[in-house]
Design a protein around this motif. Structure first.
Motif, PDB file in Angstrom:
ATOM      1  N   GLN A 133     -10.873   0.758   5.607  1.00  0.00           N
ATOM      2  CA  GLN A 133      -9.798   0.805   6.206  1.00  0.00           C
ATOM      3  C   GLN A 133      -9.623   1.774   7.307  1.00  0.00           C
ATOM      4  O   GLN A 133      -9.789   2.989   6.886  1.00  0.00           O
ATOM      5  CB  GLN A 133      -8.599   0.628   5.309  1.00  0.00           C
ATOM      6  CG  GLN A 133      -7.228   0.402   5.775  1.00  0.00           C
ATOM      7  CD  GLN A 133      -6.011   0.551   4.920  1.00  0.00           C
ATOM      8  OE1 GLN A 133      -6.285   1.199   3.803  1.00  0.00           O
ATOM      9  NE2 GLN A 133      -4.775   0.044   5.061  1.00  0.00           N
TER      10      GLN A 133
ATOM     11  N   LEU B 100     -12.283   1.159   0.238  1.00  0.00           N
ATOM     12  CA  LEU B 100     -11.414   0.324  -1.020  1.00  0.00           C
ATOM     13  C   LEU B 100     -12.615  -0.774  -1.639  1.00  0.00           C
ATOM     14  O   LEU B 100     -13.259  -1.381  -1.072  1.00  0.00           O
ATOM     15  CB  LEU B 100     -10.319  -0.312  -0.604  1.00  0.00           C
ATOM     16  CG  LEU B 100      -9.140   0.586  -0.175  1.00  0.00           C
ATOM     17  CD1 LEU B 100      -8.504  -0.176   1.047  1.00  0.00           C
ATOM     18  CD2 LEU B 100      -8.504   1.276  -1.087  1.00  0.00           C
TER      19      LEU B 100
ATOM     20  N   GLY C  27      -2.464   5.138  -0.574  1.00  0.00           N
ATOM     21  CA  GLY C  27      -3.455   4.461  -0.186  1.00  0.00           C
ATOM     22  C   GLY C  27      -3.887   3.550  -1.118  1.00  0.00           C
ATOM     23  O   GLY C  27      -4.552   2.401  -0.926  1.00  0.00           O
ATOM     24  N   GLN C  28      -3.188   3.542  -2.318  1.00  0.00           N
ATOM     25  CA  GLN C  28      -3.296   2.232  -3.344  1.00  0.00           C
ATOM     26  C   GLN C  28      -2.748   1.162  -2.865  1.00  0.00           C
ATOM     27  O   GLN C  28      -1.772   1.102  -2.518  1.00  0.00           O
ATOM     28  CB  GLN C  28      -3.021   2.860  -4.622  1.00  0.00           C
ATOM     29  CG  GLN C  28      -2.861   1.839  -5.907  1.00  0.00           C
ATOM     30  CD  GLN C  28      -4.150   1.663  -6.502  1.00  0.00           C
ATOM     31  OE1 GLN C  28      -4.758   2.767  -6.962  1.00  0.00           O
ATOM     32  NE2 GLN C  28      -4.840   0.519  -6.549  1.00  0.00           N
ATOM     33  N   LEU C  29      -3.537   0.050  -3.109  1.00  0.00           N
ATOM     34  CA  LEU C  29      -2.982  -1.186  -2.733  1.00  0.00           C
ATOM     35  C   LEU C  29      -2.597  -1.988  -4.078  1.00  0.00           C
ATOM     36  O   LEU C  29      -3.334  -2.203  -4.969  1.00  0.00           O
ATOM     37  CB  LEU C  29      -3.990  -2.241  -2.131  1.00  0.00           C
ATOM     38  CG  LEU C  29      -4.384  -2.133  -0.778  1.00  0.00           C
ATOM     39  CD1 LEU C  29      -5.666  -2.823  -0.342  1.00  0.00           C
ATOM     40  CD2 LEU C  29      -3.418  -2.912  -0.033  1.00  0.00           C
TER      41      LEU C  29
ATOM     42  N   GLN D  22       0.977  -1.084  -0.065  1.00  0.00           N
ATOM     43  CA  GLN D  22      -0.015  -0.010   0.113  1.00  0.00           C
ATOM     44  C   GLN D  22       0.917   1.263  -0.032  1.00  0.00           C
ATOM     45  O   GLN D  22       1.584   1.367   1.032  1.00  0.00           O
ATOM     46  CB  GLN D  22      -0.786  -0.019   1.363  1.00  0.00           C
ATOM     47  CG  GLN D  22      -1.959   1.156   1.108  1.00  0.00           C
ATOM     48  CD  GLN D  22      -2.863   1.084   2.188  1.00  0.00           C
ATOM     49  OE1 GLN D  22      -2.878   0.522   3.274  1.00  0.00           O
ATOM     50  NE2 GLN D  22      -4.197   1.210   1.940  1.00  0.00           N
ATOM     51  N   ASN D  23       0.794   1.950  -1.143  1.00  0.00           N
ATOM     52  CA  ASN D  23       1.728   3.027  -1.314  1.00  0.00           C
ATOM     53  C   ASN D  23       1.124   4.529  -0.459  1.00  0.00           C
ATOM     54  O   ASN D  23       0.006   4.072   0.284  1.00  0.00           O
ATOM     55  CB  ASN D  23       1.864   3.555  -2.767  1.00  0.00           C
ATOM     56  CG  ASN D  23       0.569   4.061  -3.235  1.00  0.00           C
ATOM     57  OD1 ASN D  23      -0.479   4.640  -2.781  1.00  0.00           O
ATOM     58  ND2 ASN D  23       0.540   4.046  -4.713  1.00  0.00           N
TER      59      ASN D  23
END
Lengths: 109, 114
Positions: free
Chosen positions: B37, B90, A41-43, A37-38
């Motif tokens: 999250q 997400l 917030g992107q996985l 996860q950068n």
């Protein structure tokens, strides 16, 4: 349900160092994924590895399903490797993925 | 490459508003998921869908509903937003073909409810 434990919880590295992140799980699984996860917030998918060993550039992963653990290796770390690394497992055929708490990595320049 | 998109990166809503979060995937995946999250709590599954018009509750469905009218689109609905729904949301999708259930995530939506 399955328990997933990741270690260490936090890790600080000097740029260029190598590291090993560990994921232990409490029962047999069908799937296992590693994500990064950068800071935004992107996985990002790193590996889909329910068993065996895979390599992608400076990263590699090994899952020993019979012993219920997986390892993620980062070699020659770079500042862009900073972020949180998650292990995620599933035993229900893809419908109920359980995430570990993550390892927070900071790579210093 | 699989692409999962979410309608907003940042969203600010007021308490009591009805909120729609949209997710679209372009790889014809059967399964779609919504997670939230939160610091210290990790990723928690809210709802998932394994086919059009099909939905299943995850671990924390209270206060949320979902809609999947088309295969590529999965919407998360907050009927009456509350401050405890401030979170990172997400969306993910996966296929069931070949027994590979690899999940792909969208960029996330940071929702603030004031």
């Amino acid at each position: 349900g399955i328990q997933v434990e990741q270690s260490p919880p936090d890790l600080i590295l000097q740029e260029g160092a190598n590291s090993t992140l560990r994921c232990n799980f409490s029962d047999s699984v069908n799937n296992l994924q590693w994500f990064h996860q950068n800071p935004w917030g992107q996985l990002i998918n790193l590996f889909y590895i329910p068993s065996g060993t895979k390599q992608n550039g400076r990263l590699s992963a090994t899952t020993v399903a019979t012993e219920r653990y997986s390892l993620l290796y980062i070699s020659s770390s770079q500042t862009t490797d900073s972020g949180v690394y998650f292990c995620a497992v599933d035993d229900t055929g893809g419908f109920k993925t359980i995430f570990g708490a993550g390892t927070r990595l900071f790579v210093k320049a | 490459d699989v692409k999962v998109t979410q309608s907003s990166r940042y969203l600010v809503k007021r308490t009591g508003e009805k909120v729609f979060l949209e997710c679209v995937q372009d790889m014809d995946h059967e399964n779609m998921f919504w997670y939230r999250q939160d610091p210290g709590l990790g990723l928690r599954l809210i709802y998932f869908s394994y086919d059009v018009k099909m939905k299943e509750k995850g671990d924390i469905p209270e206060g949320y509903s979902v809609s999947r009218e088309k295969k590529e689109r999965f919407s998360l609905i907050l009927e009456s937003a509350s401050t405890n729904q401030t979170s990172m949301y997400l969306c993910a999708s996966s296929s069931i073909s070949d027994g590979n259930y690899e999940q792909y995530f969208g960029p996330g939506t940071r929702l603030t409810v004031t």
